[in-house]
Write a protein that holds these residues in place. Sequence first.
Motif, mmCIF file in Angstrom:
data_model
loop_
_atom_site.group_PDB
_atom_site.id
_atom_site.type_symbol
_atom_site.label_atom_id
_atom_site.label_comp_id
_atom_site.label_asym_id
_atom_site.label_seq_id
_atom_site.Cartn_x
_atom_site.Cartn_y
_atom_site.Cartn_z
ATOM 1 N N GLY A 34 60.137 -19.580 74.771
ATOM 2 C CA GLY A 34 60.948 -20.813 74.285
ATOM 3 C C GLY A 34 60.885 -20.717 72.479
ATOM 4 O O GLY A 34 60.844 -19.580 72.100
ATOM 5 N N GLY A 35 61.259 -21.600 71.871
ATOM 6 C CA GLY A 35 61.448 -21.703 70.289
ATOM 7 C C GLY A 35 62.893 -21.345 70.039
ATOM 8 O O GLY A 35 63.839 -21.809 70.641
ATOM 9 N N TRP A 36 63.034 -21.019 68.831
ATOM 10 C CA TRP A 36 64.456 -20.893 68.449
ATOM 11 C C TRP A 36 65.091 -19.653 68.917
ATOM 12 O O TRP A 36 64.576 -18.632 69.173
ATOM 13 C CB TRP A 36 64.363 -20.776 66.703
ATOM 14 N N ARG A 37 66.403 -19.729 69.198
ATOM 15 C CA ARG A 37 67.416 -18.606 69.385
ATOM 16 C C ARG A 37 68.630 -18.555 68.766
ATOM 17 O O ARG A 37 69.184 -19.669 68.435
ATOM 18 C CB ARG A 37 67.280 -18.311 70.975
ATOM 19 N N GLU A 38 69.140 -17.385 68.633
ATOM 20 C CA GLU A 38 70.446 -17.546 68.072
ATOM 21 C C GLU A 38 71.614 -17.906 69.025
ATOM 22 O O GLU A 38 71.422 -17.662 70.343
ATOM 23 C CB GLU A 38 70.761 -16.083 67.783
ATOM 24 N N LEU A 39 72.508 -18.701 68.713
ATOM 25 C CA LEU A 39 73.825 -18.910 69.300
ATOM 26 C C LEU A 39 74.722 -18.457 69.325
ATOM 27 O O LEU A 39 75.202 -17.833 68.114
ATOM 28 C CB LEU A 39 73.951 -20.460 69.053
ATOM 29 N N SER A 40 75.524 -17.986 70.172
ATOM 30 C CA SER A 40 76.768 -17.292 70.101
ATOM 31 C C SER A 40 78.026 -18.400 69.764
ATOM 32 O O SER A 40 77.848 -19.570 70.243
ATOM 33 C CB SER A 40 77.151 -16.492 71.314
#
Length: 45
Positions: A34-40
């Motif tokens: 989980g946590g932050w992830r880049e969004l396209s």
Amino acid sequence: MRALRRALLALGIAAAIAGVLRLRGSGGVPPQGGGWRELSGPDLR
């Protein structure tokens, strides 16, 4: 009177131990996923 004093002492010790355990927290391992992830998508700056 002696029994009452012992009961109050036992309750005080139990409360102190519970307070220490509560302040220390669970001490578990934080989640690995989980946590932050880049969004396209379009960059809106």
